[in-house]
Scaffold this motif. Structure first.
Motif, PDB file in Angstrom:
ATOM      1  N   ILE A   1       5.833  -5.992  -2.702  1.00 42.46           N
ATOM      2  CA  ILE A   1       4.515  -6.647  -2.742  1.00 42.46           C
ATOM      3  C   ILE A   1       4.675  -8.066  -2.191  1.00 42.46           C
ATOM      4  N   ALA A   2       4.067  -8.315  -1.027  1.00 37.80           N
ATOM      5  CA  ALA A   2       4.204  -9.621  -0.363  1.00 37.80           C
ATOM      6  C   ALA A   2       3.554 -10.715  -1.204  1.00 37.80           C
ATOM      7  N   GLN A   3       4.290 -11.779  -1.443  1.00 40.57           N
ATOM      8  CA  GLN A   3       3.791 -12.883  -2.271  1.00 40.57           C
ATOM      9  C   GLN A   3       3.267 -14.059  -1.444  1.00 40.57           C
ATOM     10  N   VAL A   4       3.774 -14.201  -0.238  1.00 41.47           N
ATOM     11  CA  VAL A   4       3.344 -15.311   0.627  1.00 41.47           C
ATOM     12  C   VAL A   4       3.095 -14.772   2.043  1.00 41.47           C
ATOM     13  N   PRO A   5       2.202 -15.421   2.792  1.00 35.83           N
ATOM     14  CA  PRO A   5       1.971 -14.983   4.168  1.00 35.83           C
ATOM     15  C   PRO A   5       3.147 -15.341   5.070  1.00 35.83           C
ATOM     16  N   LEU A   6       3.311 -14.586   6.156  1.00 32.91           N
ATOM     17  CA  LEU A   6       4.331 -14.925   7.147  1.00 32.91           C
ATOM     18  C   LEU A   6       3.970 -16.226   7.846  1.00 32.91           C
ATOM     19  N   GLU A   7       4.967 -16.880   8.420  1.00 35.61           N
ATOM     20  CA  GLU A   7       4.715 -18.144   9.116  1.00 35.61           C
ATOM     21  C   GLU A   7       3.746 -17.926  10.279  1.00 35.61           C
TER      22      GLU A   7
ATOM     23  N   ILE B   1      -0.487 -11.261  -6.765  1.00 34.62           N
ATOM     24  CA  ILE B   1       0.155 -12.401  -6.095  1.00 34.62           C
ATOM     25  C   ILE B   1       0.353 -13.506  -7.133  1.00 34.62           C
ATOM     26  N   THR B   2       1.608 -13.816  -7.385  1.00 37.30           N
ATOM     27  CA  THR B   2       1.919 -14.806  -8.427  1.00 37.30           C
ATOM     28  C   THR B   2       2.410 -16.135  -7.858  1.00 37.30           C
ATOM     29  N   GLU B   3       2.755 -16.150  -6.577  1.00 42.34           N
ATOM     30  CA  GLU B   3       3.200 -17.392  -5.930  1.00 42.34           C
ATOM     31  C   GLU B   3       1.996 -18.274  -5.609  1.00 42.34           C
ATOM     32  N   LYS B   4       2.206 -19.581  -5.608  1.00 42.53           N
ATOM     33  CA  LYS B   4       1.138 -20.529  -5.250  1.00 42.53           C
ATOM     34  C   LYS B   4       0.923 -20.511  -3.733  1.00 42.53           C
ATOM     35  N   LEU B   5      -0.326 -20.510  -3.317  1.00 39.52           N
ATOM     36  CA  LEU B   5      -0.655 -20.538  -1.894  1.00 39.52           C
ATOM     37  C   LEU B   5      -0.711 -21.995  -1.430  1.00 39.52           C
ATOM     38  N   GLU B   6       0.182 -22.370  -0.521  1.00 40.47           N
ATOM     39  CA  GLU B   6       0.265 -23.764  -0.071  1.00 40.47           C
ATOM     40  C   GLU B   6      -0.902 -24.158   0.824  1.00 40.47           C
ATOM     41  N   ASP B   7      -1.318 -23.242   1.692  1.00 34.10           N
ATOM     42  CA  ASP B   7      -2.386 -23.544   2.654  1.00 34.10           C
ATOM     43  C   ASP B   7      -3.540 -22.569   2.442  1.00 34.10           C
ATOM     44  N   ARG B   8      -4.654 -23.069   1.926  1.00 38.32           N
ATOM     45  CA  ARG B   8      -5.832 -22.237   1.638  1.00 38.32           C
ATOM     46  C   ARG B   8      -6.274 -21.389   2.829  1.00 38.32           C
ATOM     47  N   GLU B   9      -6.144 -21.965   4.027  1.00 32.50           N
ATOM     48  CA  GLU B   9      -6.649 -21.272   5.222  1.00 32.50           C
ATOM     49  C   GLU B   9      -5.880 -19.991   5.529  1.00 32.50           C
ATOM     50  N   ARG B  10      -4.691 -19.826   4.936  1.00 32.35           N
ATOM     51  CA  ARG B  10      -3.939 -18.600   5.173  1.00 32.35           C
ATOM     52  C   ARG B  10      -4.530 -17.405   4.438  1.00 32.35           C
TER      53      ARG B  10
ATOM     54  N   TYR C   1       8.502  -2.099   4.454  1.00 32.78           N
ATOM     55  CA  TYR C   1       7.293  -2.807   4.890  1.00 32.78           C
ATOM     56  C   TYR C   1       6.784  -3.635   3.720  1.00 32.78           C
ATOM     57  N   ARG C   2       6.055  -4.704   4.043  1.00 32.79           N
ATOM     58  CA  ARG C   2       5.479  -5.563   3.010  1.00 32.79           C
ATOM     59  C   ARG C   2       4.078  -5.051   2.678  1.00 32.79           C
ATOM     60  N   PHE C   3       3.728  -4.989   1.402  1.00 33.67           N
ATOM     61  CA  PHE C   3       2.486  -4.355   0.962  1.00 33.67           C
ATOM     62  C   PHE C   3       1.412  -5.370   0.522  1.00 33.67           C
ATOM     63  N   PHE C   4       0.171  -4.894   0.572  1.00 28.89           N
ATOM     64  CA  PHE C   4      -1.031  -5.551   0.053  1.00 28.89           C
ATOM     65  C   PHE C   4      -1.475  -6.757   0.892  1.00 28.89           C
ATOM     66  N   SER C   5      -2.173  -7.694   0.270  1.00 26.93           N
ATOM     67  CA  SER C   5      -2.947  -8.712   0.990  1.00 26.93           C
ATOM     68  C   SER C   5      -2.171  -9.500   2.038  1.00 26.93           C
ATOM     69  N   PHE C   6      -0.977  -9.982   1.708  1.00 28.73           N
ATOM     70  CA  PHE C   6      -0.170 -10.753   2.653  1.00 28.73           C
ATOM     71  C   PHE C   6       0.879  -9.882   3.343  1.00 28.73           C
ATOM     72  N   GLY C   7       0.714  -8.578   3.257  1.00 24.65           N
ATOM     73  CA  GLY C   7       1.708  -7.657   3.775  1.00 24.65           C
ATOM     74  C   GLY C   7       1.511  -7.274   5.223  1.00 24.65           C
ATOM     75  N   ASP C   8       2.191  -6.198   5.625  1.00 28.75           N
ATOM     76  CA  ASP C   8       2.161  -5.712   7.001  1.00 28.75           C
ATOM     77  C   ASP C   8       0.923  -4.850   7.242  1.00 28.75           C
ATOM     78  N   ALA C   9       0.784  -4.393   8.480  1.00 28.60           N
ATOM     79  CA  ALA C   9      -0.432  -3.680   8.884  1.00 28.60           C
ATOM     80  C   ALA C   9      -0.142  -2.257   9.339  1.00 28.60           C
ATOM     81  N   MET C  10      -1.197  -1.464   9.327  1.00 24.01           N
ATOM     82  CA  MET C  10      -1.148  -0.098   9.831  1.00 24.01           C
ATOM     83  C   MET C  10      -2.302   0.090  10.814  1.00 24.01           C
ATOM     84  N   PHE C  11      -2.021   0.766  11.917  1.00 18.80           N
ATOM     85  CA  PHE C  11      -3.069   1.119  12.871  1.00 18.80           C
ATOM     86  C   PHE C  11      -3.176   2.640  12.922  1.00 18.80           C
TER      87      PHE C  11
END
Length: 340
Positions: A15-21, A153-162, A328-338
């Motif tokens: 479960i992805a906790q932070v967005p990728l750079e 998601i339990t980690e703090k989000l540093e940048d709201r826009e992400r 693969y990374r799951f959920f909101s900040f995770g990877d994608a499927m097409f």
């Protein structure tokens, strides 16, 4: 069909906790809905699967900082989550702990810049709060509110826009349309330059999107309602694309629900707005979308049911099994499927 038919085992660490750079550098699994075959790519490779004359449909909703921490007039701390605006200063809210929010209870937020009173009870234990403030509510909320990140998601989000898409425009969501988080302005420009049309709908995502399906049989589940808008411009672009043989690629389950709601049984889309509680699960016949960009979803959720309606339950569960194996990374900040 049973809810348990959509269960899969997901290790917590995926479960992805932070967005990728970089937004467009997430991984992309490509699933062929006819054969069940899977390819592994990077998200920016999505352009390879979009052809001139196709139409990419994006949900341009914007997440509001809907989580407020306040104090009751007795001094007790209470957390509010704004779910839906009822009128100018009244909101339907989720309150924790709820026992502290009886009708008539009063609260202050910040240094008293925002005040609230519980004026009514609503369904499923929610409350109606009426706010008082000086100036513009949106500006006060922007100052005092926090992003309503999903409970996993339990980690703090540093940048709201992400937790916003780069094309977000109309405020009103309590959660992000996360399939769109992978796009950058540069990638969208390249897609446009290739001759792919880009159209926008607005669907304000509610927290019901995370609500587990408690019914054993999925057709007994009551779907939450969300407000959507499909403009004349978008309806015209989609109808024209279909007429010319192009594909409609929906970005996310939220865009899919709006598009399928706004389309008649004969496949014609019309300008419209309102509330949709459409529940899409296997057996559903899609009227307008051909392909879907989405994230990896919770087991037994309405989202994995929608994806299974398009690609087939066996194909989807097999793809998820591969995703777990390939980490693969799951959920909101995770990877994608097409799904093609």
């Amino acid at each position: 069909m049973k809810t348990s038919d959509f269960y899969f085992d997901l290790p917590q660490e995926l479960i992805a906790q932070v967005p990728l750079e970089k937004r467009d550098m997430s991984r992309l699994m490509v699933l062929d809905k006819k054969t069940g075959d899977v390819e592994h790519k990077i998200f920016k490779d999505i352009i390879e699967y979009l052809d001139e004359g196709d139409c990419l449909v994006l949900n341009d909703t914007r997440v509001i900082p809907a989580r407020l921490f306040g104090q009751k007039d007795t001094g007790a701390n209470v957390e509010f989550l704004l779910l839906r605006r009822i009128d100018k200063d009244r909101w339907q809210t989720l309150v924790k702990p709820g026992k502290r929010a009886k009708v008539g209870s009063k609260f202050t937020f910040g240094d008293g810049e925002l005040r609230g009173e519980i004026v009514d009870l609503a369904e499923e234990g929610t409350r109606i709060i009426e706010f008082g403030y000086e100036g513009i509510f949106e500006e006060v909320l922007d100052k005092l509110g926090n992003m309503p990140l999903p409970p996993y998601i339990t980690e703090k989000l540093e940048d709201r826009e992400r937790y916003q898409t780069v094309y977000s425009k109309h405020s009103g969501s309590a959660a992000a349309p996360t399939a769109g988080l992978h796009f950058t302005e540069n990638l969208l420009k390249k897609i446009k330059d290739k001759g792919v049309k880009i159209a926008f709908i607005t669907l304000h995502v509610g927290l019901g999107t995370f609500r587990p399906v408690k019914a054993k049989n999925i057709n007994e589940h009551k779907m939450h309602s969300e407000f959507y808008i499909v403009s004349k411009e978008t309806a015209d672009i989609i109808n024209e694309t279909k007429k010319n043989g192009g594909k409609i690629i929906s970005v996310g389950t939220t865009a899919t629900r709006a598009l399928e709601t706004a389309t008649s049984d004969n496949g014609h889309m019309k300008e419209c707005s309102g509330w949709t509680d459409i529940f899409i699960y296997p057996g559903y016949r899609f009227k307008v979308i051909d392909r879907l960009i989405t994230n990896f979803h919770l087991p037994e959720s309405t989202l994995i049911m929608l994806v299974s309606a398009l690609a087939g339950r066996e194909n989807v569960l097999n793809a998820y099994k591969i995703a777990v194996k390939e980490k693969y990374r799951f959920f909101s900040f995770g990877d994608a499927m097409f799904i093609k």
